[in-house]
Design a protein around this motif. Structure first.
Motif, PDB file in Angstrom:
ATOM      1  N   ALA A  37       0.841  -1.206   0.000  1.00 34.29           N
ATOM      2  CA  ALA A  37       0.000   0.000   0.000  1.00 34.29           C
ATOM      3  C   ALA A  37       0.873   1.252   0.000  1.00 34.29           C
ATOM      4  N   ASP A  38       1.631   1.416  -1.075  1.00 31.37           N
ATOM      5  CA  ASP A  38       2.604   2.506  -1.161  1.00 31.37           C
ATOM      6  C   ASP A  38       1.949   3.801  -1.634  1.00 31.37           C
ATOM      7  N   LEU A  39       1.135   4.383  -0.746  1.00 25.57           N
ATOM      8  CA  LEU A  39       0.436   5.633  -1.028  1.00 25.57           C
ATOM      9  C   LEU A  39       0.821   6.646   0.047  1.00 25.57           C
ATOM     10  N   LEU A  59      -0.997  -6.811   4.451  1.00 20.86           N
ATOM     11  CA  LEU A  59      -0.926  -5.455   3.920  1.00 20.86           C
ATOM     12  C   LEU A  59       0.412  -4.868   4.359  1.00 20.86           C
ATOM     13  N   LYS A  60       1.184  -4.462   3.368  1.00 20.53           N
ATOM     14  CA  LYS A  60       2.550  -3.990   3.610  1.00 20.53           C
ATOM     15  C   LYS A  60       2.596  -2.473   3.460  1.00 20.53           C
ATOM     16  N   THR A  61       3.161  -1.824   4.485  1.00 21.40           N
ATOM     17  CA  THR A  61       3.248  -0.359   4.459  1.00 21.40           C
ATOM     18  C   THR A  61       4.696   0.113   4.401  1.00 21.40           C
ATOM     19  N   HIS A  62       4.858   1.365   3.953  1.00 25.25           N
ATOM     20  CA  HIS A  62       6.085   2.140   4.171  1.00 25.25           C
ATOM     21  C   HIS A  62       5.599   3.387   4.899  1.00 25.25           C
ATOM     22  N   VAL A  63       5.489   3.327   6.221  1.00 23.08           N
ATOM     23  CA  VAL A  63       4.861   4.460   6.942  1.00 23.08           C
ATOM     24  C   VAL A  63       5.607   5.775   6.794  1.00 23.08           C
ATOM     25  N   GLU A  90       5.204  -3.684   8.329  1.00 20.25           N
ATOM     26  CA  GLU A  90       5.886  -2.420   8.005  1.00 20.25           C
ATOM     27  C   GLU A  90       7.219  -2.780   7.358  1.00 20.25           C
ATOM     28  N   ASP A  91       7.352  -2.367   6.097  1.00 16.13           N
ATOM     29  CA  ASP A  91       8.525  -2.747   5.298  1.00 16.13           C
ATOM     30  C   ASP A  91       9.666  -1.755   5.571  1.00 16.13           C
ATOM     31  N   ARG A  92      10.124  -1.732   6.820  1.00 17.39           N
ATOM     32  CA  ARG A  92      11.096  -0.727   7.265  1.00 17.39           C
ATOM     33  C   ARG A  92      12.511  -1.018   6.767  1.00 17.39           C
ATOM     34  N   LYS A  93      12.776  -2.277   6.443  1.00 18.73           N
ATOM     35  CA  LYS A  93      14.135  -2.682   6.006  1.00 18.73           C
ATOM     36  C   LYS A  93      15.203  -2.114   6.931  1.00 18.73           C
ATOM     37  N   PHE A  94      15.090  -2.468   8.208  1.00 19.79           N
ATOM     38  CA  PHE A  94      16.098  -2.069   9.191  1.00 19.79           C
ATOM     39  C   PHE A  94      17.466  -2.544   8.711  1.00 19.79           C
ATOM     40  N   GLU A 149      17.459 -11.613  -0.873  1.00 19.44           N
ATOM     41  CA  GLU A 149      17.616 -11.229  -2.284  1.00 19.44           C
ATOM     42  C   GLU A 149      16.750 -10.002  -2.529  1.00 19.44           C
ATOM     43  N   MET A 150      17.047  -9.266  -3.595  1.00 19.90           N
ATOM     44  CA  MET A 150      16.190  -8.131  -3.959  1.00 19.90           C
ATOM     45  C   MET A 150      15.777  -8.215  -5.423  1.00 19.90           C
ATOM     46  N   SER A 151      14.682  -7.511  -5.737  1.00 20.62           N
ATOM     47  CA  SER A 151      14.139  -7.582  -7.097  1.00 20.62           C
ATOM     48  C   SER A 151      14.736  -6.532  -8.022  1.00 20.62           C
ATOM     49  N   SER A 152      15.501  -5.607  -7.487  1.00 19.00           N
ATOM     50  CA  SER A 152      16.010  -4.507  -8.310  1.00 19.00           C
ATOM     51  C   SER A 152      17.220  -4.929  -9.129  1.00 19.00           C
ATOM     52  N   GLY A 211      14.483   0.643 -12.081  1.00 21.98           N
ATOM     53  CA  GLY A 211      15.218  -0.585 -11.750  1.00 21.98           C
ATOM     54  C   GLY A 211      14.394  -1.757 -11.258  1.00 21.98           C
ATOM     55  N   GLN A 212      13.091  -1.547 -11.031  1.00 24.65           N
ATOM     56  CA  GLN A 212      12.265  -2.680 -10.581  1.00 24.65           C
ATOM     57  C   GLN A 212      12.097  -3.677 -11.726  1.00 24.65           C
ATOM     58  N   GLN A 213      12.132  -4.994 -11.397  1.00 23.68           N
ATOM     59  CA  GLN A 213      11.942  -6.037 -12.400  1.00 23.68           C
ATOM     60  C   GLN A 213      10.723  -6.870 -12.017  1.00 23.68           C
ATOM     61  N   TYR A 214       9.813  -7.073 -12.969  1.00 23.77           N
ATOM     62  CA  TYR A 214       8.551  -7.768 -12.685  1.00 23.77           C
ATOM     63  C   TYR A 214       8.463  -9.135 -13.348  1.00 23.77           C
ATOM     64  N   GLN A 215       7.702 -10.026 -12.659  1.00 23.88           N
ATOM     65  CA  GLN A 215       7.355 -11.341 -13.198  1.00 23.88           C
ATOM     66  C   GLN A 215       5.839 -11.501 -13.074  1.00 23.88           C
ATOM     67  N   VAL A 231       2.203  -7.287  -4.431  1.00 22.74           N
ATOM     68  CA  VAL A 231       1.792  -6.473  -5.581  1.00 22.74           C
ATOM     69  C   VAL A 231       1.480  -5.058  -5.099  1.00 22.74           C
ATOM     70  N   GLY A 232       2.152  -4.093  -5.672  1.00 18.09           N
ATOM     71  CA  GLY A 232       1.897  -2.692  -5.355  1.00 18.09           C
ATOM     72  C   GLY A 232       1.180  -2.014  -6.501  1.00 18.09           C
ATOM     73  N   ARG A 233       1.961  -1.428  -7.422  1.00 17.34           N
ATOM     74  CA  ARG A 233       1.371  -0.620  -8.485  1.00 17.34           C
ATOM     75  C   ARG A 233       0.457  -1.400  -9.425  1.00 17.34           C
ATOM     76  N   GLY A 234       0.663  -2.707  -9.524  1.00 10.77           N
ATOM     77  CA  GLY A 234      -0.245  -3.530 -10.336  1.00 10.77           C
ATOM     78  C   GLY A 234      -1.683  -3.416  -9.861  1.00 10.77           C
TER      79      GLY A 234
HETATM   80  P1  BMP Z   1       5.519  -2.490  -6.856  1.00 15.10           P
HETATM   81  O1  BMP Z   1       4.685  -3.781  -7.041  1.00 15.10           O
HETATM   82  O2  BMP Z   1       4.684  -1.249  -7.008  1.00 15.10           O
HETATM   83  O3  BMP Z   1       6.768  -2.480  -7.688  1.00 15.10           O
HETATM   84  O4  BMP Z   1       5.982  -2.472  -5.306  1.00 15.10           O
HETATM   85  C1  BMP Z   1       6.870  -3.417  -4.782  1.00 15.10           C
HETATM   86  C2  BMP Z   1       6.972  -3.285  -3.282  1.00 15.10           C
HETATM   87  O5  BMP Z   1       7.844  -4.313  -2.790  1.00 15.10           O
HETATM   88  C3  BMP Z   1       7.549  -1.967  -2.774  1.00 15.10           C
HETATM   89  O6  BMP Z   1       6.882  -1.620  -1.567  1.00 15.10           O
HETATM   90  C4  BMP Z   1       9.013  -2.291  -2.482  1.00 15.10           C
HETATM   91  O7  BMP Z   1       9.527  -1.518  -1.394  1.00 15.10           O
HETATM   92  C5  BMP Z   1       8.958  -3.756  -2.105  1.00 15.10           C
HETATM   93  N1  BMP Z   1      10.186  -4.544  -2.443  1.00 15.10           N
HETATM   94  C6  BMP Z   1      10.622  -4.721  -3.756  1.00 15.10           C
HETATM   95  O8  BMP Z   1      10.002  -4.221  -4.696  1.00 15.10           O
HETATM   96  N2  BMP Z   1      11.749  -5.481  -4.012  1.00 15.10           N
HETATM   97  C7  BMP Z   1      12.482  -6.074  -3.033  1.00 15.10           C
HETATM   98  O9  BMP Z   1      13.454  -6.762  -3.315  1.00 15.10           O
HETATM   99  C8  BMP Z   1      12.044  -5.911  -1.694  1.00 15.10           C
HETATM  100  C9  BMP Z   1      10.904  -5.159  -1.432  1.00 15.10           C
HETATM  101  O10 BMP Z   1      10.478  -5.034  -0.181  1.00 15.10           O
END
Ligand code: BMP
Length: 262
Positions: A37-39, A59-63, A90-94, A149-152, A211-215, A231-234
């Motif tokens: 819920a990235d609003l 429900l995942k937030t970035h407060v 809360e997706d704080r990524k400490f 791992e990260m999706s970027s 830099g985001q990569q989708y599947q 799923v965020g922007r989708g």
């Molecule tokens: P979107 O579907 O709009 O691209 O949003 C993806 C969400 O997942 C964002 O809140 C982002 O912070 C999070 N996220 C990510 O995209 N890739 C990661 O590797 C880890 C994440 O938490």
């Protein structure tokens, strides 16, 4: 293989009470969809939570992006979570030393530990980050998802970092606090009591401009091993977000049922 097991079976294997609760919720509610819920307006997040609540497990937030954050926003969100039966993350990524994350988790404006069932943390500082987060708690039932791992595109995580992250998640005295792993592949970890959370899911796009990569939903569940897909922007940017949430839920759940039936 953990991906062949049902969420009910895995609930019984979980060491974290939060993972157990979430696996059972997913099985009962028949959803493995997490809404990001990235609003930036509280009312917009609450509206989205109201519309999508029946179809999500999490429900995942970035407060820290909410411009009008308040305690009443949090209590409204908690009411919706109860009403529609979803968990709050809360997706704080400490990513700091134990003492600092302990303060960031429980103090300041957001008092995250007082309301977020789950948080996320990087493993970069080592296992002391898990101990630091746990030290902030005063008996609340909470859990953490560790990033392995990260999706970027171009992210700096290599195999060694990934393996050590999974070790932190599965070995040692704090494993009851680790509910899952944020990652992009089914071979990332083996223990079936942990939940794989996988972001980077969208039906009509492969990348964004930053830099985001989708599947697709099917790919992340069947090939990448996602237990919960983020799923965020989708959903947020769809012309009808509620209908989009239903579509994502249906496709993700169908992919899961096919995965465990094989
Ligand atoms: P979107 O579907 O709009 O691209 O949003 C993806 C969400 O997942 C964002 O809140 C982002 O912070 C999070 N996220 C990510 O995209 N890739 C990661 O590797 C880890 C994440 O938490």
């Amino acid at each position: 293989v953990r991906t062949r097991l049902t969420y009910e079976t895995r609930a019984n294997l979980a060491k974290s009470p939060l993972a157990k609760r979430l696996f059972n919720l997913m099985a009962n509610k028949q959803t493995n969809l997490c809404l990001a819920a990235d609003l930036t307006k509280a009312a917009d997040i609450l509206d989205m939570a109201e519309k999508c609540g029946p179809y999500i497990c999490l429900l995942k937030t970035h407060v820290d992006i909410v411009e009008d954050f308040s305690d009443s926003f949090i209590s409204s969100l908690q009411t919706l979570a109860k009403q529609h039966n979803f968990v709050l993350m809360e997706d704080r990524k400490f990513a700091d030393i134990g003492n600092t994350v302990s303060l960031q988790y429980s103090k300041g404006i957001y008092k995250i530990s007082s309301w977020a069932d789950l948080v996320t943390a990087h493993t970069l500082p080592g296992r002391s980050i898990v101990q630091g987060l746990k030290a902030a708690l005063e008996g609340e039932e909470r859990g953490v998802f560790l990033l392995a791992e990260m999706s970027s595109s171009g992210n700096l995580i290599d195999d060694k970092y990934k393996e050590t992250s999974v070790k932190i998640a599965t070995e040692g005295g704090d494993v009851d606090f680790v509910a899952g792993v944020v990652c992009q592949s089914s071979n990332c970890f083996a223990f079936p009591g942990l939940i794989q959370l996988t972001p980077g899911v969208k039906i009509n796009e492969n990348v964004d401009k930053l830099g985001q990569q989708y599947q697709t939903p099917e790919h992340v569940v069947k090939q990448l091993g996602a237990d919960i897909a983020v799923v965020g922007r989708g959903i947020l940017q769809a012309s009808n977000p509620q209908q989009a949430a239903i579509n994502y839920r249906d496709r993700l759940w169908a992919a899961y049922t096919e995965r465990v039936a094989k």
